[in-house]
Design a protein around this motif. Structure first.
Motif, short mmCIF file in Angstrom:
data_model
loop_
_atom_site.label_atom_id
_atom_site.label_comp_id
_atom_site.label_asym_id
_atom_site.label_seq_id
_atom_site.Cartn_x
_atom_site.Cartn_y
_atom_site.Cartn_z
N THR A 415 0.80 -1.03 -0.09
CA THR A 415 0.11 0.03 -0.04
C THR A 415 0.73 1.37 -0.10
O THR A 415 0.21 2.42 -0.19
N THR A 416 1.93 1.15 0.31
CA THR A 416 3.00 2.37 0.44
C THR A 416 3.42 2.61 -0.74
O THR A 416 4.43 3.50 -0.91
N ARG A 417 3.42 1.71 -1.96
CA ARG A 417 4.10 1.75 -3.08
C ARG A 417 3.62 2.74 -4.12
O ARG A 417 2.28 2.81 -4.28
N PRO A 418 4.17 3.44 -5.00
CA PRO A 418 3.35 4.29 -6.15
C PRO A 418 2.53 3.16 -7.08
O PRO A 418 1.70 3.79 -7.51
N ASP A 419 3.10 2.10 -7.04
CA ASP A 419 2.11 1.26 -8.14
C ASP A 419 1.32 0.20 -7.07
O ASP A 419 0.63 -0.63 -7.83
N PHE A 420 0.65 0.73 -6.14
CA PHE A 420 -0.24 -0.01 -5.26
C PHE A 420 -1.53 -0.19 -6.17
O PHE A 420 -2.25 -1.17 -6.15
N ASP A 421 -1.83 0.83 -6.70
CA ASP A 421 -3.09 0.82 -7.69
C ASP A 421 -3.15 -0.36 -8.61
O ASP A 421 -4.06 -1.12 -9.07
N VAL A 422 -1.83 -0.60 -9.16
CA VAL A 422 -1.88 -1.58 -10.37
C VAL A 422 -2.03 -3.02 -9.63
O VAL A 422 -2.74 -3.89 -9.87
N TYR A 423 -1.42 -3.13 -8.19
CA TYR A 423 -1.25 -4.25 -7.53
C TYR A 423 -2.70 -4.45 -7.05
O TYR A 423 -3.27 -5.65 -7.26
N HIS A 424 -3.46 -3.56 -6.53
CA HIS A 424 -5.00 -3.79 -6.03
C HIS A 424 -5.94 -3.97 -7.12
O HIS A 424 -6.50 -4.88 -7.11
N ARG A 425 -5.83 -3.53 -8.34
CA ARG A 425 -6.47 -3.64 -9.40
C ARG A 425 -6.42 -4.92 -10.08
O ARG A 425 -7.53 -5.48 -10.47
N ALA A 426 -5.32 -5.58 -9.95
CA ALA A 426 -4.92 -6.83 -10.57
C ALA A 426 -5.66 -7.91 -9.57
O ALA A 426 -5.91 -8.99 -9.99
N LEU A 427 -6.18 -7.79 -8.26
CA LEU A 427 -6.74 -8.66 -7.60
C LEU A 427 -7.95 -8.90 -8.01
O LEU A 427 -8.97 -7.98 -8.34
N PRO A 428 -8.56 -10.19 -7.65
CA PRO A 428 -9.98 -10.66 -8.00
C PRO A 428 -10.85 -9.76 -7.00
O PRO A 428 -10.44 -9.43 -6.05
N SER A 429 -12.02 -9.34 -7.63
CA SER A 429 -12.89 -8.58 -6.77
C SER A 429 -14.03 -9.63 -6.24
O SER A 429 -14.45 -10.34 -7.11
N LEU A 430 -14.53 -9.46 -4.93
CA LEU A 430 -15.54 -10.69 -4.29
C LEU A 430 -16.65 -10.24 -5.07
O LEU A 430 -17.30 -9.39 -5.04
N GLY A 431 -17.21 -11.39 -5.44
CA GLY A 431 -18.68 -11.42 -6.22
C GLY A 431 -18.51 -10.74 -7.65
O GLY A 431 -19.70 -10.53 -8.12
N VAL A 432 -17.38 -10.40 -8.15
CA VAL A 432 -17.33 -9.62 -9.41
C VAL A 432 -16.65 -10.22 -10.49
O VAL A 432 -17.23 -10.47 -11.56
#
Length: 521
Positions: A415-432
């Motif tokens: 969460t402290t990295r500049p590319d956190f949005d990339v990491y977060h976006r890459a994860l499966p979204s519950l029920g989605v």
């Protein structure tokens, strides 16, 4: 029997410690709901490891066996993708060139060879959409032989090779009198540490698979079967029969040798289209054949046969390429898209390749080199790497063990990295989407509020005719009903799978744990 005061003091301390592992007295409702699920009868012999932590403050919300080792299954990919993001960068693009070796006449005849130098591009243009993204479906074709849900992505798996061939023709080459070669020396070949395709190689075309799509017709009639990519390098024999609706689905794929593949079996009438896959035995020969055929489609005559094995013609030394003309180059989407594919669908082949790509980036060659570099990365970011163990990048290695605490530490660091949005976006979204698409109902209160990596690993229990779940896992990020941001790691190891207690049921239980935490925090 009377006990000394010291005994009761110790008992009270132990009780307080146990309570602390589950939360405080103010957390009774959360504890009760969690305990009800964790102590369900089908978990009688299982082991749980849980850690839920406030993303910003680091306050522990819930904890159980957080420092014990658990088989992580595919949550391993959280580590391998993080290390690759650090080594390569979210914007990194694979560049796959084709070099010309030999003289080119004014008439466009090459008295020499074309050499494609494999760069480790995980998709080779075969999943790239018109928007420049990498396409995925929730059930990837690499797992098609283990389930009936897999579907194919829309892009042409040969799009990258076709683009390279177009560029070769645009460079003025009309005829190749020499050979077409694939340089696959980027790293030492290895095998995947997960299900699906097994070969780890710098050249990947359609994940080195031939996809079959099987559709029923009328009972007693041959099924309709198509496959991709089409190539003269393989002769496909099909003996798939359509049977009555109440008959079983049965499919077998046999390698008959010398480029012959047999697909046979039965598919019930009315069954939805079915995907099955065949892994080619030689990725380099496969890529060479497909490239020669792409060149021919682009109007380039090639004297070498696409049916032959890859020749033993000596390849240039690395330094020699600097003096050789580049006649084509394929540039991939940014690595952020590869990370998204790997985490969304839990792509074992690509995840297993990541440590080798990290090694190559650092002028090293082996899987162990890559994992040692991953160790150094984890130590640098504050993860106690010496408390955990990895034997590969995908999660299926026998040596793979992590603690909930190490996993949450990594997640908080990201969460402290500049590319956190990339990491977060890459994860499966519950029920989605991805591997979390169907874990909870469409009406779940937590739907879309949790982004996390799943993990599943089981082994056949031959003695009892069932399966033993080695690991079911879920780790990632959550925004609760009250807006609180949490990181979490949930592991359950060693549960018997019998009857309606299957991996889907265990996955739903993990989804239910997330819903409980979401509701109560």
């Amino acid at each position: 029997m009377r006990y000394p005061v010291r005994f009761w003091t110790c008992c009270m301390a132990a009780a307080a410690l146990m309570l602390g592992a589950r939360g405080s007295l103010a957390d009774d409702k959360l504890n009760q709901r969690m305990e009800e699920l964790l102590s369900a009868p089908h978990y009688k012999h299982a082991h749980w490891g849980l850690l839920v932590m406030d993303m910003e403050s680091g306050e522990t919300v819930y904890e159980l066996n957080a420092d014990k080792l658990f088989a992580p299954a595919s949550t391993t990919k959280l580590y391998s993708v993080a290390a690759a993001l650090d080594a390569l960068g979210a914007d990194y693009r694979f560049e796959t060139p084709i070099y010309r070796r030999g003289k080119l006449t004014e008439g466009g005849e090459l008295d020499g060879d074309l050499i494609l130098v494999a760069s480790g591009d995980l998709t080779m243009g075969g999943r790239t959409t018109a928007l420049g993204e990498i396409a995925f479906t929730n059930w990837d074709h690499t797992y098609a032989n283990g389930n009936d849900e897999a579907t194919l992505t829309e892009p042409d798996p040969l799009a990258g090779l076709n683009e390279l061939a177009r560029q070769v023709a645009a460079a003025g080459i009309r005829r190749v009198r020499g050979d077409v070669l694939i340089d696959d020396r980027l790293f030492d070949k290895d095998t995947s540490t997960g299900s699906g395709p097994s070969q780890l190689t710098p050249i990947l075309v359609n994940d080195n698979l031939i996809d079959f799509v099987i559709e029923p017709t009328e009972p007693g009639q041959p099924a309709k079967v198509t496959w991709r990519p089409q190539t003269a390098a393989f002769r496909i024999d099909v003996k798939m029969q359509t049977v009555a609706k109440d008959r079983p689905l049965e499919t077998w794929i046999r390698d008959l040798g010398q480029g012959r593949v047999l697909l046979h079996g039965t598919i019930p009438a009315g069954h939805k289209p079915l995907v099955r896959v065949y892994e080619v035995p030689d990725a380099v020969a496969f890529a060479r054949s497909l490239l020669i055929e792409a060149l021919q489609r682009a109007g380039v005559t090639v004297g070498a046969s696409p049916l032959a094995d890859h020749p033993h013609t000596p390849l240039p030394e690395r330094g020699e390429y600097e003096s050789m003309p580049v006649v084509a180059k394929l540039v991939s989407p940014p690595f952020s898209e590869s990370a998204r594919l790997i985490l969304k669908v839990s792509h074992n082949l690509h995840a297993s390749t990541l440590p080798l790509l990290v090694a190559a980036k650092n002028d090293k060659r082996t899987l162990s080199d890559g994992l040692r570099l991953q160790h150094d990365f984890l130590v640098r970011v504050g993860v106690d790497a010496d408390t955990i163990s990895f034997g590969g990048g995908a999660g299926g290695a026998r040596a793979d063990y992590v603690t909930p605490r190490a996993t949450v530490t990594l997640l908080r660091y990201m969460t402290t990295r500049p590319d956190f949005d990339v990491y977060h976006r890459a994860l499966p979204s519950l029920g989605v989407d991805g591997t979390l698409a169907t874990v909870v109902s469409a009406g779940s209160s937590a739907r879309g509020q949790i982004h996390a990596k799943t993990g599943t690993l089981s082994w056949s229990n031959l003695m009892n005719g069932g399966q033993l779940l080695s690991s079911k896992a879920l780790a990632g990020y959550m925004t609760t009903s009250r807006g609180r941001k949490l990181t979490f790691a949930l592991f359950v190891n060693h549960a018997h799978l019998r009857g309606d207690i299957n991996t889907k049921r265990i996955g739903s239980d993990l989804g239910r744990l997330c819903e409980i935490i979401y509701d109560e925090r």
